[in-house]
Motif scaffolding. Structure first.
Motif, short mmCIF file in Angstrom:
data_model
loop_
_atom_site.label_atom_id
_atom_site.label_comp_id
_atom_site.label_asym_id
_atom_site.label_seq_id
_atom_site.Cartn_x
_atom_site.Cartn_y
_atom_site.Cartn_z
N PHE A 56 0.83 -1.20 0.00
CA PHE A 56 0.00 0.00 0.00
C PHE A 56 0.87 1.26 0.00
CE2 PHE A 56 -2.06 3.46 2.36
CZ PHE A 56 -3.11 3.70 1.49
N GLY A 57 1.96 1.24 0.78
CA GLY A 57 2.83 2.42 0.90
C GLY A 57 3.45 2.87 -0.41
N SER A 58 3.44 2.00 -1.43
CA SER A 58 4.00 2.37 -2.73
C SER A 58 2.93 2.39 -3.83
CB SER A 58 5.08 1.36 -3.15
OG SER A 58 6.08 1.28 -2.16
N ALA A 59 1.67 2.24 -3.45
CA ALA A 59 0.61 2.08 -4.45
C ALA A 59 0.29 3.37 -5.20
CB ALA A 59 -0.66 1.54 -3.80
N HIS A 60 0.78 4.52 -4.67
CA HIS A 60 0.54 5.79 -5.38
C HIS A 60 1.61 6.04 -6.44
CE1 HIS A 60 3.32 6.51 -2.19
NE2 HIS A 60 3.43 7.81 -2.38
N ARG A 61 2.54 5.11 -6.57
CA ARG A 61 3.60 5.24 -7.58
C ARG A 61 3.36 4.24 -8.71
NH1 ARG A 61 5.22 9.55 -5.44
NH2 ARG A 61 6.38 9.53 -3.49
N ALA A 62 3.44 4.72 -9.93
CA ALA A 62 3.36 3.79 -11.06
C ALA A 62 4.77 3.39 -11.46
CB ALA A 62 2.63 4.44 -12.24
N HIS A 63 5.30 2.36 -10.81
CA HIS A 63 6.64 1.88 -11.10
C HIS A 63 6.55 0.45 -11.66
CE1 HIS A 63 8.46 4.82 -7.87
NE2 HIS A 63 8.04 5.43 -8.96
N SER A 64 7.70 -0.06 -12.16
CA SER A 64 7.68 -1.39 -12.76
C SER A 64 7.15 -2.45 -11.80
CB SER A 64 9.09 -1.80 -13.22
OG SER A 64 9.44 -1.09 -14.36
N SER A 65 7.62 -2.42 -10.56
CA SER A 65 7.23 -3.48 -9.62
C SER A 65 5.89 -3.21 -8.94
CB SER A 65 8.31 -3.67 -8.54
OG SER A 65 8.31 -2.59 -7.63
N THR A 66 5.34 -2.00 -9.11
CA THR A 66 4.06 -1.70 -8.45
C THR A 66 2.90 -1.61 -9.44
OG1 THR A 66 4.34 0.70 -8.62
CG2 THR A 66 5.19 -0.35 -6.62
N GLU A 67 3.22 -1.35 -10.70
CA GLU A 67 2.15 -1.11 -11.66
C GLU A 67 2.39 -1.85 -12.97
OE1 GLU A 67 -0.56 1.11 -14.43
OE2 GLU A 67 1.57 0.71 -14.62
N GLY A 68 3.58 -1.65 -13.56
CA GLY A 68 3.87 -2.24 -14.87
C GLY A 68 3.65 -3.74 -14.90
N VAL A 69 4.19 -4.42 -13.89
CA VAL A 69 4.13 -5.88 -13.86
C VAL A 69 2.68 -6.39 -13.73
CG1 VAL A 69 4.53 -6.01 -11.36
CG2 VAL A 69 5.19 -7.93 -12.80
N ALA A 70 1.81 -5.56 -13.15
CA ALA A 70 0.40 -5.97 -12.95
C ALA A 70 -0.35 -6.09 -14.27
CB ALA A 70 -0.31 -4.98 -12.04
N HIS A 71 0.21 -5.49 -15.34
CA HIS A 71 -0.43 -5.60 -16.65
C HIS A 71 0.02 -6.86 -17.40
CE1 HIS A 71 -2.32 -1.71 -16.36
NE2 HIS A 71 -1.18 -1.19 -15.98
N ILE A 72 1.01 -7.56 -16.84
CA ILE A 72 1.56 -8.72 -17.54
C ILE A 72 1.10 -10.03 -16.90
CG2 ILE A 72 3.69 -9.80 -18.37
CD1 ILE A 72 5.01 -6.99 -18.05
N LEU A 73 1.15 -10.09 -15.57
CA LEU A 73 0.71 -11.31 -14.86
C LEU A 73 -0.71 -11.11 -14.34
CD1 LEU A 73 3.85 -12.10 -12.64
CD2 LEU A 73 3.04 -13.41 -14.61
N PRO A 74 -1.45 -12.23 -14.09
CA PRO A 74 -2.72 -12.08 -13.35
C PRO A 74 -2.39 -11.42 -12.02
CG PRO A 74 -2.41 -14.36 -14.12
CD PRO A 74 -1.13 -13.63 -14.40
N ALA A 75 -3.06 -10.30 -11.70
CA ALA A 75 -2.62 -9.47 -10.58
C ALA A 75 -3.75 -9.25 -9.58
CB ALA A 75 -2.14 -8.12 -11.12
N VAL A 76 -3.45 -9.55 -8.31
CA VAL A 76 -4.46 -9.40 -7.25
C VAL A 76 -3.87 -8.68 -6.04
CG1 VAL A 76 -5.69 -11.50 -7.95
CG2 VAL A 76 -3.90 -11.64 -6.19
N ALA A 77 -4.76 -8.23 -5.15
CA ALA A 77 -4.31 -7.53 -3.95
C ALA A 77 -4.04 -8.50 -2.82
CB ALA A 77 -5.38 -6.53 -3.51
N GLY A 78 -3.11 -8.12 -1.94
CA GLY A 78 -2.90 -8.83 -0.68
C GLY A 78 -3.84 -8.27 0.38
N PHE A 79 -3.81 -8.89 1.56
CA PHE A 79 -4.75 -8.51 2.61
C PHE A 79 -4.47 -7.12 3.19
CE2 PHE A 79 -5.18 -13.30 3.40
CZ PHE A 79 -6.31 -13.38 2.57
N LEU A 80 -3.19 -6.72 3.25
CA LEU A 80 -2.89 -5.39 3.79
C LEU A 80 -3.43 -4.31 2.86
CD1 LEU A 80 -1.48 -3.42 5.74
CD2 LEU A 80 0.60 -3.70 4.39
N MET A 81 -3.20 -4.51 1.57
CA MET A 81 -3.72 -3.56 0.58
C MET A 81 -5.24 -3.44 0.71
SD MET A 81 -2.77 -1.67 -1.94
CE MET A 81 -1.50 -2.15 -3.10
#
Ligand code: AMP
Length: 391
Positions: free
Chosen positions: A147-172
């Motif tokens: 969650f602490g990095s979710a406001h950033r569109a970076h490779s490991s926070t945003e880019g990769v979510a468009h390539i793999l099936p992407a879901v949230a964890g419980f903290l998020m």
């Protein structure tokens, strides 16, 4: 309420999960000195392991400038996690490339691997597609619990979510449910408390909260700019002259919802021998500066907080790092802790004030993300969440 798929919605057995966590923790003498953020991700980590997944955890840590820098290595985090889990945790000295690929390939269900700092590659913060692809190649699914990095569109926070099936964890999920719920469906009265150094950082937040909250209580350095906008001389107080017009406009728009301190603690320097006094809000003499809210403000704010249904607080009421100017912040923390309201604290300094005061367990939700929680209060979509699969 939370309209994204989570780890509870997908099959995890035998899957390799790339999990973006917020392990941006303080390191002292090669050891993790505060593991709050690691603890916050444990429910997700344990659930994934229980479901038979293998975990590839990645995060940034600090702000490395030019490539790999040992002081920002994730190795101490891997060691700490191994202690918390009571089992070995593998470590890869790079988050992408052959080293990471080999380590990921070797994983069996139940294994845990921590990758080196994602920001050792400058491509990370550029949301570089090639880097996102390399990260994605390590795993079958992507889980975002940072969650602490979710406001950033970076490779490991945003880019990769468009390539793999992407879901949230419980903290998020939890963070968004509390903060999003407070904004979109608060139990009223909904009281927002904003403090901290500057209003320029929080103009969007004030604007949005004026449309959602019943009262917005302002303290800290940011109140000074409002005072000056009202025509008071503020002496040597911290002021943002470039934000005066905005402050005037916000005061006009606020239809009485914005409440400023009625008294303040002022000092003639920050030195140990400084003279300190409390004045009713009015002209601050030359050579003096506002450093905390006064007791009348504390009791006026406390009354409002006592009757609240929801309280959201971000930013200290004064220079609370110095005990001489910490009273307003600590007293306010007490009022928030004592109120029956759903209480949500977002962001570094207010969280550390509540922790220092030993009141953390009396707060409904303490956010792990300062910047991300502010963007939610501003009503902005978080790119790291938007990219996840819809429910
Ligand atoms: P922020 O990061 O914007 O939440 O600001 C937190 C910082 O604001 C803390 O380090 C406080 O010392 C500082 N602060 C709060 N009140 C004042 C004030 N009246 N004058 C100067 N700095 C302040």
């Amino acid at each position: 309420m939370f309209n994204k798929k989570t780890i509870a919605d997908i099959d995890l057995k035998g899957k390799k999960a790339l999990v973006r966590v917020d392990f941006n923790v303080p390191i002292k003498d090669g050891k993790v000195s505060d593991d709050t953020r690691i603890q916050a991700a444990m429910p997700t980590i344990k659930y994934l392991l229980d479901q038979g997944a293998a975990l590839i955890l990645c995060s940034h840590l600090g702000r490395p400038k030019e490539g790999p820098d040992p002081q920002f290595s994730m190795k101490p985090v891997a060691d700490h996690l191994s202690k918390l889990l009571g089992k070995p945790v593998a470590f890869a000295e790079d988050c992408i490339g052959p080293v990471a690929e080999k380590a990921a390939k070797a994983l069996k269900p139940g294994d845990v691997l921590v990758l080196e700092n994602t920001r050792f590659h400058k491509e990370e913060t550029k949301n570089d597609e090639a880097m996102s692809k390399q990260l994605a190649s390590l795993a079958d699914i992507y889980v975002n619990d940072a969650f602490g990095s979710a406001h950033r569109a970076h490779s490991s926070t945003e880019g990769v979510a468009h390539i793999l099936p992407a879901v949230a964890g419980f903290l998020m999920e939890k963070e968004i449910q509390y903060l999003g719920g407070a904004i979109s469906n608060p139990k009223r009265p909904f009281i927002a408390i904003l403090g901290g150094a500057k209003i320029s950082d929080k103009i969007g937040v004030i604007r949005n909260l004026l449309t959602k909250a019943d009262s917005v209580l302002i303290g800290g350095g940011m109140a000074n700019t409002f005072f000056k906008a009202q025509g008071y001389p503020v002496g040597d107080s911290l002021v943002e002259d470039e934000a005066l017009d905005t402050a005037r406009e916000l005061l006009q728009q606020s239809s009485g919802k914005l409440r400023l301190p009625v008294d303040v603690v002022i000092a003639n320097s920050m030195e140990p021998n400084a003279e300190i006094k409390t004045i009713s809000m009015g002209p601050v003499p030359d050579g003096w500066r506002i450093l905390d809210v006064g007791p009348e403000t504390v009791s006026a704010f406390a009354k409002v907080i006592a009757g609240a249904g929801t309280v959201v607080w971000n930013g200290p009421m004064g220079v609370f790092e110095d005990p001489r100017f910490a009273k307003g912040t600590f007293e306010l923390a007490k009022s928030v802790a004592e109120s029956k309201a759903t209480s949500i604290i977002g962001g570094g300094d207010s969280v550390s004030a509540v922790n220092k005061a030993g009141l953390a367990d009396k707060i409904t939700h303490i956010s792990t993300g300062g910047g991300a929680s502010l963007e939610m209060l501003e009503g902005l979509a978080l790119p790291g969440v938007a990219a996840l699969l819809d429910k």
